[in-house]
Scaffold this active site. Structure first.
Site, mmCIF file in Angstrom:
data_model
loop_
_atom_site.group_PDB
_atom_site.id
_atom_site.type_symbol
_atom_site.label_atom_id
_atom_site.label_comp_id
_atom_site.label_asym_id
_atom_site.label_seq_id
_atom_site.Cartn_x
_atom_site.Cartn_y
_atom_site.Cartn_z
ATOM 1 N N TYR A 5 4.910 9.267 -11.218
ATOM 2 C CA TYR A 5 3.627 8.543 -10.346
ATOM 3 C C TYR A 5 2.894 7.548 -11.481
ATOM 4 C CZ TYR A 5 -0.311 7.715 -7.548
ATOM 5 O OH TYR A 5 -1.180 6.970 -6.975
ATOM 6 N N ASN A 55 0.738 -1.164 -0.034
ATOM 7 C CA ASN A 55 -0.119 -0.060 -0.136
ATOM 8 C C ASN A 55 0.866 1.239 0.121
ATOM 9 O OD1 ASN A 55 -2.437 1.837 0.712
ATOM 10 N ND2 ASN A 55 -1.104 2.107 2.422
#
Length: 253
Positions: A156, A90
């Site tokens: 990203y 995560n």
């Protein structure tokens, strides 16, 4: 019976947001949870809260971009609870919406280190355990940024596209060895990942938010945690290599 009774789960980025919500839900469903984060006080507090209500949790501070910390995390889980059943990748950081023309090597490598290399290393470390047991579940928290072209900056976006590719690769190659690997692609969720944004690039920011008007609403961490519970449980025994989009319909337009 609880869905994760006596399972051992490692969850990275567990000090807040989706990671914290997943850890709390897993513990509620009977799992022994091993929490990782660079925020030492944060994960210790989460672990204390889980233990205080009868759950089982330990905190292992560390940076998943560092191989030593990854080794320590998985080794601690096995040494403490005897095995590993579930890995939730995560932990993630944003990239200040920097476009390809302006991205620096330092920014690129830092984002890739946390968002992609870290999960690769935790998966690499966990697979021998899963293969020996012929059982194991990996859940990667990707993003709609891994499906669309401009929900963030170049680093990203590339990292989350690659994480989805890694998910599918692992899912297929180890399917016959009892390993399942799936991804969740959240849309806008109210978490602390925004804290990793500092002085956002205005060109990249404007490009990224140009589609924000189509977002029906922001989600909550608990809404992602319930998907992570499904994927970790036997309810999802035939789900492998999937990317579950959880964005309230944002990317459906």
């Amino acid at each position: 019976m609880n869905k994760l009774e006596n399972k051992v789960a490692v969850i990275t980025g567990a000090a807040a947001g989706m990671g914290k919500a997943i850890a709390q839900l897993y513990a509620k469903e009977g799992a022994k949870v091993v929490l990782s984060d660079i925020n030492e006080s944060g994960i210790k507090q989460v672990a204390e809260e889980i233990n205080a209500i009868g759950g089982m949790a330990i905190a292992v501070p560390g940076n998943i971009a560092i191989q030593h910390d990854v080794d320590a995390l998985i080794d601690t889980a096995v040494n403490t609870y005897g095995t590993l059943d579930i890995l939730v990748n995560n932990a993630g950081i944003m990239d200040n919406f920097v476009p390809a023309e302006e991205v620096t090597d330092e920014l690129w490598e830092r984002v890739m280190g946390v968002n992609l290399t870290g999960p690769m290393r935790t998966i690499r470390k966990s697979l021998p355990i899963f293969r020996t047991k012929v059982s194991g579940t990996i859940i990667n928290i990707a993003s709609v940024g891994g499906l669309q072209g401009s929900r963030a900056g170049a680093a990203y976006t590339a990292s989350k596209h690659a994480l989805i590719g890694l998910t599918k690769n692992v899912a297929f190659q180890y399917a016959d060895q009892g390993v399942r690997c799936n991804a969740i692609a959240p849309g806008g969720v109210n978490t602390s990942i925004g804290d990793t944004i500092q002085s956002p690039n205005q060109f990249g920011l404007q490009k990224a938010i140009s589609g924000a008007a189509f977002n029906p609403r922001s989600g909550e961490a608990d809404e992602i945690a319930t998907i992570a519970l499904f994927l970790a449980s036997t309810d999802a025994s035939f789900v492998n290599g999937a990317v579950i989009v959880a964005d309230g319909g944002w990317t459906a337009y």
